[in-house]
Design an enzyme around this catalytic site. Structure first.
Site, PDB file in Angstrom:
ATOM      1  N   ASP A 102      -3.626   2.527  -5.306  1.00 56.83           N
ATOM      2  CA  ASP A 102      -2.313   2.496  -4.639  1.00 56.83           C
ATOM      3  C   ASP A 102      -2.077   1.210  -3.853  1.00 56.83           C
ATOM      4  O   ASP A 102      -1.271   1.181  -2.940  1.00 56.83           O
ATOM      5  CB  ASP A 102      -2.165   3.728  -3.730  1.00 56.83           C
ATOM      6  CG  ASP A 102      -2.860   3.552  -2.396  1.00 56.83           C
ATOM      7  OD1 ASP A 102      -3.864   2.800  -2.327  1.00 56.83           O
ATOM      8  OD2 ASP A 102      -2.394   4.158  -1.417  1.00 56.83           O
ATOM      9  N   GLU A 103      -2.755   0.131  -4.231  1.00 57.64           N
ATOM     10  CA  GLU A 103      -2.731  -1.068  -3.412  1.00 57.64           C
ATOM     11  C   GLU A 103      -2.741  -2.328  -4.264  1.00 57.64           C
ATOM     12  O   GLU A 103      -3.507  -2.392  -5.230  1.00 57.64           O
ATOM     13  CB  GLU A 103      -4.023  -1.055  -2.590  1.00 57.64           C
ATOM     14  CG  GLU A 103      -3.887  -1.532  -1.187  1.00 57.64           C
ATOM     15  CD  GLU A 103      -5.219  -1.406  -0.463  1.00 57.64           C
ATOM     16  OE1 GLU A 103      -5.776  -0.297  -0.396  1.00 57.64           O
ATOM     17  OE2 GLU A 103      -5.694  -2.434   0.036  1.00 57.64           O
TER      18      GLU A 103
ATOM     19  N   ASP B 166       0.868  -1.188   0.000  1.00 60.08           N
ATOM     20  CA  ASP B 166       0.000   0.000   0.000  1.00 60.08           C
ATOM     21  C   ASP B 166       0.903   1.235   0.000  1.00 60.08           C
ATOM     22  O   ASP B 166       1.747   1.383   0.883  1.00 60.08           O
ATOM     23  CB  ASP B 166      -0.890  -0.039   1.253  1.00 60.08           C
ATOM     24  CG  ASP B 166      -1.922   1.088   1.269  1.00 60.08           C
ATOM     25  OD1 ASP B 166      -2.921   0.947   1.987  1.00 60.08           O
ATOM     26  OD2 ASP B 166      -1.730   2.116   0.596  1.00 60.08           O
TER      27      ASP B 166
HETATM   28  P1  TTP Z   1      -5.425   5.067   0.981  1.00 54.29           P
HETATM   29  O1  TTP Z   1      -4.361   4.050   0.680  1.00 54.29           O
HETATM   30  O2  TTP Z   1      -6.587   4.656   1.796  1.00 54.29           O
HETATM   31  O3  TTP Z   1      -4.783   6.324   1.706  1.00 54.29           O
HETATM   32  P2  TTP Z   1      -3.376   7.009   1.498  1.00 54.29           P
HETATM   33  O4  TTP Z   1      -2.528   6.262   0.526  1.00 54.29           O
HETATM   34  O5  TTP Z   1      -3.598   8.451   1.184  1.00 54.29           O
HETATM   35  O6  TTP Z   1      -2.761   6.945   2.935  1.00 54.29           O
HETATM   36  P3  TTP Z   1      -2.102   5.703   3.700  1.00 54.29           P
HETATM   37  O7  TTP Z   1      -0.685   6.128   3.981  1.00 54.29           O
HETATM   38  O8  TTP Z   1      -2.910   5.548   4.924  1.00 54.29           O
HETATM   39  O9  TTP Z   1      -2.173   4.519   2.786  1.00 54.29           O
HETATM   40  O10 TTP Z   1      -6.007   5.657  -0.373  1.00 54.29           O
HETATM   41  C1  TTP Z   1      -5.248   5.845  -1.548  1.00 54.29           C
HETATM   42  C2  TTP Z   1      -5.641   7.121  -2.244  1.00 54.29           C
HETATM   43  O11 TTP Z   1      -7.030   7.128  -2.558  1.00 54.29           O
HETATM   44  C3  TTP Z   1      -5.404   8.363  -1.424  1.00 54.29           C
HETATM   45  O12 TTP Z   1      -4.083   8.855  -1.547  1.00 54.29           O
HETATM   46  C4  TTP Z   1      -6.430   9.317  -1.939  1.00 54.29           C
HETATM   47  C5  TTP Z   1      -7.566   8.440  -2.399  1.00 54.29           C
HETATM   48  N1  TTP Z   1      -8.659   8.470  -1.421  1.00 54.29           N
HETATM   49  C6  TTP Z   1      -9.692   9.398  -1.588  1.00 54.29           C
HETATM   50  O13 TTP Z   1      -9.687  10.159  -2.564  1.00 54.29           O
HETATM   51  N2  TTP Z   1     -10.711   9.435  -0.661  1.00 54.29           N
HETATM   52  C7  TTP Z   1     -10.736   8.607   0.430  1.00 54.29           C
HETATM   53  O14 TTP Z   1     -11.664   8.693   1.258  1.00 54.29           O
HETATM   54  C8  TTP Z   1      -9.663   7.666   0.618  1.00 54.29           C
HETATM   55  C9  TTP Z   1      -9.640   6.761   1.819  1.00 54.29           C
HETATM   56  C10 TTP Z   1      -8.659   7.648  -0.339  1.00 54.29           C
HETATM   57 MG    MG Z   2      -2.229   4.181   0.637  1.00 57.04          MG
END
Ligand code: TTP
Ligand code: MG
Length: 365
Positions: free
Chosen positions: A110-111, A10
């Site tokens: 992103d996963e 992730d």
């Molecule tokens: P995530 O992997 O949930 O969050 P992140 O990568 O920003 O943070 P983390 O370090 O906790 O992994 O989500 C990936 C992307 O998806 C995030 O960068 C932006 C988008 N996103 C939104 O637009 N709205 C949301 O509510 C979430 C959870 C994510």
């Molecule tokens: Mg993320």
């Protein structure tokens, strides 16, 4: 039987980290990426925020208005979403991840899950080394950090990826699953939301360990058989879901930097055609057809532009791919003032070729 070894990778604060990459001067400030609704100046929601902003309580989903209030005394940076840019980086990183996996499943921008059982011969020590190598490659080639969870299945890998963030690596061996899970609050399990957490609390269940000890028949009575069984299995770390390609949602792309910035179509196509060959070869290897052809151009000012065209029916014809890419670039260059610095091509809307589908259907039954 050999251990199954699964990773979940992730990317950390993904959209905000992409913004930091292209403008490192904001790295030490709170960075908030916003989806502006356009109704008034600050209406809209936070898409994501870097970890500095998170310290002030800014997170995905809150209003921009609230985020500004939380950061009112800080030198914070608020930026609009640049989805094309993030998708391009995501595609390139997914290619890196895919190259290390026996089986690969992207589950979001992103996963991704990687089944690496064969690659590491069932060894969690080797899996840990591989995870470090992957983190290193993503860092040196794409200047981004990620967090990786390694476990005997998808469920454990996913939870493991979230316990140390950002830039984390958590390995949970089969014999560690029970102790790893037992202390966690139940809402760390996928599918346990706020309502379920409350219901479980009424039953005296607050940790995953409590849930594991709870009589499964009673769980079935409260939550129904499907959900009850799922909760029980999850609480003891059992999960047989395979890591599997999601053909239709995926895409295959290649991007490359031109020797010299240019607006000349033929010079650009000299670069683009081998990229098409490369993408087409990978498409054929995976037995896929495409419906959509896309192009990407990164300009001298580093702005990113993409164009695409979707066919009525899926095809795997290289000629059609190249011709479409040519037309899209031609049209794009006509409308563009700046010179181009990097060019990319992409196929998406992927579907399995008919023959391939019959073989998998046959094997799968
Ligand atoms: P995530 O992997 O949930 O969050 P992140 O990568 O920003 O943070 P983390 O370090 O906790 O992994 O989500 C990936 C992307 O998806 C995030 O960068 C932006 C988008 N996103 C939104 O637009 N709205 C949301 O509510 C979430 C959870 C994510
Ligand atoms: Mg993320």
């Amino acid at each position: 039987m050999q251990n199954r070894v699964v990773m979940l990778v992730d990317l950390d604060y993904f959209f905000a980290q992409c913004e930091e990459r292209r403008n490192p001067s904001i790295k030490d400030k709170p960075v908030v990426v916003c989806v502006y609704s356009g109704r008034s100046e600050d209406s809209g929601a936070v898409s994501t925020a870097n970890y500095i902003a998170r310290k002030y309580g800014v997170k995905s989903g809150i209003s921009i208005f609230l985020a500004k209030r939380k950061l009112k005394d800080q030198d914070a940076v608020f930026l609009p979403l640049n989805r094309d840019f993030y998708e391009q980086i995501s595609d390139e990183i997914m290619e890196i991840l895919r190259s290390h996996a026996d089986l690969f499943e992207q589950v979001g921008i992103d996963e991704a899950y990687l089944d690496v059982s064969q690659k590491v011969k069932g060894s969690f020590e080797e899996a840990e080394e591989l995870a470090k190598k992957i983190k290193g490659e993503v860092k040196t080639e794409q200047e981004l950090t990620c967090s990786i969870g390694v476990g005997p299945n998808k469920l454990i890998a996913k939870i493991a990826s979230s316990v140390q963030k950002p830039d984390g690596l958590t390995v949970v061996k089969p014999e560690q699953v029970e102790s790893f899970l037992s202390q966690l609050p139940v809402n760390r399990l996928i599918g346990v939301g706020r309502k379920t957490t409350e219901k479980m609390r009424d039953l005296g269940i607050s940790t995953v360990g409590d849930l594991a000890k709870y009589d499964v028949r009673k769980l079935n009575e409260v939550f129904g058989e499907n959900l009850g069984t799922y909760f029980h299995n999850a609480s003891v770390g059992t999960d047989d879901e395979p890591v599997q390609e999601r053909g239709e949602a995926g895409s295959i792309s290649r991007i490359s930097t031109l020797k010299k910035d240019t607006k000349d179509l033929e010079t650009i196509l000299e670069k683009v055609n081998p990229l098409c060959d490369d993408v087409h070869e990978r498409l054929t290897q995976r037995g896929l057809n495409f419906k959509t052809v896309g192009i990407v151009a990164v300009m001298t000012d580093l702005s990113i532009h993409s164009r695409s065209r979707t066919f009525e029916t899926p095809t795997n014809k290289l000629d059609a791919f190249k011709e479409t890419a040519r037309e899209l670039f031609e049209k794009f260059l006509e409308d563009s003032e700046l010179e181009v610095r990097r060019v990319g091509v992409k196929v998406s809307n992927l579907v399995e070729q008919e023959t391939q589908r019959q073989i998998t259907d046959f094997v799968g039954t």
